[in-house]
Design a protein around this motif. Structure first.
Motif, short mmCIF file in Angstrom:
data_model
loop_
_atom_site.label_atom_id
_atom_site.label_comp_id
_atom_site.label_asym_id
_atom_site.label_seq_id
_atom_site.Cartn_x
_atom_site.Cartn_y
_atom_site.Cartn_z
N THR A 22 0.82 -1.21 0.00
CA THR A 22 0.00 0.00 0.00
C THR A 22 0.85 1.26 0.00
O THR A 22 1.99 1.28 0.48
CB THR A 22 -0.94 0.03 1.22
OG1 THR A 22 -0.15 0.10 2.41
CG2 THR A 22 -1.82 -1.21 1.26
N CYS A 23 0.28 2.31 -0.56
CA CYS A 23 0.87 3.64 -0.53
C CYS A 23 -0.21 4.63 -0.12
O CYS A 23 -1.35 4.56 -0.63
CB CYS A 23 1.40 4.04 -1.91
SG CYS A 23 3.19 4.00 -2.03
N ARG A 24 0.15 5.50 0.79
CA ARG A 24 -0.77 6.54 1.22
C ARG A 24 -0.14 7.90 0.94
O ARG A 24 1.01 8.16 1.33
CB ARG A 24 -1.10 6.41 2.70
CG ARG A 24 -1.94 7.54 3.26
CD ARG A 24 -2.55 7.17 4.60
NE ARG A 24 -3.62 6.19 4.43
CZ ARG A 24 -4.27 5.64 5.45
NH1 ARG A 24 -3.95 5.95 6.70
NH2 ARG A 24 -5.23 4.77 5.23
N ALA A 25 -0.91 8.76 0.28
CA ALA A 25 -0.43 10.10 -0.03
C ALA A 25 -0.87 11.07 1.06
O ALA A 25 -1.95 10.91 1.65
CB ALA A 25 -0.99 10.55 -1.37
N SER A 26 -0.07 12.11 1.28
CA SER A 26 -0.38 13.08 2.33
C SER A 26 -1.48 14.06 1.92
O SER A 26 -1.94 14.84 2.75
CB SER A 26 0.89 13.85 2.72
OG SER A 26 1.42 14.53 1.60
N GLN A 27 -1.87 14.02 0.64
CA GLN A 27 -3.02 14.79 0.17
C GLN A 27 -3.61 14.08 -1.04
O GLN A 27 -3.01 13.14 -1.56
CB GLN A 27 -2.62 16.23 -0.19
CG GLN A 27 -1.71 16.34 -1.40
CD GLN A 27 -1.33 17.77 -1.72
OE1 GLN A 27 -0.53 18.38 -1.00
NE2 GLN A 27 -1.87 18.29 -2.80
N ASP A 28 -4.76 14.54 -1.46
CA ASP A 28 -5.46 13.95 -2.61
C ASP A 28 -4.60 14.08 -3.87
O ASP A 28 -4.22 15.19 -4.26
CB ASP A 28 -6.79 14.67 -2.80
CG ASP A 28 -7.65 14.07 -3.89
OD1 ASP A 28 -8.80 14.52 -4.03
OD2 ASP A 28 -7.18 13.16 -4.62
N ILE A 29 -4.30 12.95 -4.49
CA ILE A 29 -3.53 12.95 -5.75
C ILE A 29 -4.35 12.37 -6.90
O ILE A 29 -3.81 11.94 -7.91
CB ILE A 29 -2.18 12.21 -5.62
CG1 ILE A 29 -2.37 10.75 -5.22
CG2 ILE A 29 -1.27 12.93 -4.62
CD1 ILE A 29 -1.08 9.93 -5.33
N LYS A 30 -5.69 12.36 -6.71
CA LYS A 30 -6.57 11.78 -7.74
C LYS A 30 -6.13 10.35 -8.03
O LYS A 30 -6.05 9.55 -7.11
CB LYS A 30 -6.58 12.65 -9.00
CG LYS A 30 -6.77 14.13 -8.75
CD LYS A 30 -8.09 14.41 -8.04
CE LYS A 30 -8.26 15.92 -7.82
NZ LYS A 30 -9.45 16.20 -6.99
N ASN A 31 -5.85 10.05 -9.31
CA ASN A 31 -5.34 8.71 -9.64
C ASN A 31 -3.93 8.79 -10.21
O ASN A 31 -3.49 7.90 -10.94
CB ASN A 31 -6.27 8.01 -10.63
CG ASN A 31 -6.22 8.65 -12.02
OD1 ASN A 31 -5.89 9.82 -12.14
ND2 ASN A 31 -6.53 7.89 -13.05
#
Lengths: 107, 125
Positions: A22-31
């Motif tokens: 899994t990868c989690r972004a610190s903000q919304d990066i869409k797709n």
């Protein structure tokens, strides 16, 4: 800069296992996320782009999912040639940033 | 099948300038954007810079900005990277990569493929 938190940092699995990274972004990066496989001493290789699109020539046992901040790379049935390090890369904005990598080892 | 061939000095002293070139074989610069990444030995990957096919638009990693120059030579079908005032922290394998941008109905798709073979640059006194 967007931080990409990848987990686990390493895992041990057997041939035939289903593996999830899994990868989690610190903000919304869409797709706007890609997954890369890197074997020892070699350049990375694109597996998945736009979060879920399989790059041409990549085996169908690899799949990606997610959007927004949470993303997953799944290997449905681990093969001997899949033992490698995997990275996610966000291309939503600059600077592009990678996850820390997940090393998949033989159990 | 496009292949990216890289070359440049592999051993530098601190304060020198790193200069790398990447040739696009079997394809064209046109229609793509071009990227440099690096990877310190035993560590993860880092994005360095991007440039469009005409060389008119560039983006640099802020952590390196001020020392970096990325350029394209369309007559030679080559991409170049220059990094000034290197230190041991710049020791890494450097990769050139082709980027492809697709505009789709709900946004963009970017593909970073293929990658060059990588070149190890070591900075040591």
């Amino acid at each position: 800069a967007i931080q990409m938190t990848q987990s686990p940092s390493s895992l041990s699995a057997s041939v035939g296992d289903r593996v999830t990274i899994t990868c989690r972004a610190s903000q919304d990066i869409k797709n706007n996320l890609g997954w890369y496989q890197q074997k020892s001493g070699k350049a990375p290789n694109l597996l998945i782009y736009a979060a879920s699109s399989l790059q041409s020539g990549v085996p169908s046992r690899f799949s990606g999912s997610g959007s927004g901040t949470d993303f997953t790379l799944t290997i449905s049935s681990l093969q001997p040639e899949d033992f490698a390090t995997y990275y996610c890369l966000q291309d939503y904005n600059y600077p592009r940033t990678f996850g820390q990598g997940t090393k998949v080892e033989i159990k | 099948q496009v292949q990216l061939q890289q070359w440049g000095a592999g051993l530098l002293k601190p304060s020198e300038t790193l200069s790398l070139t990447c040739a696009v074989n079997g394809g064209s610069l046109s229609g793509f954007f071009w990227v440099w990444f690096r990877q310190p030995p035993g560590k993860g990957l880092e994005w360095i810079a991007e440039i469009n096919d005409s060389g008119t638009t560039t983006n640099y990693n802020p952590s390196l900005k001020g020392r970096l120059t990325i350029s394209v030579d369309t007559s030679k079908n080559q991409l170049s990277l220059s990094l000034t005032s290197v230190t041991a922290a710049d020791t890494a394998v450097y990769y050139c990569v082709r980027g492809k941008l697709r505009i789709v109905y709900d946004g963009y798709e970017r593909l970073f493929d293929p990658w060059g073979q990588g070149i190890l640059v070591t900075v040591s006194p």
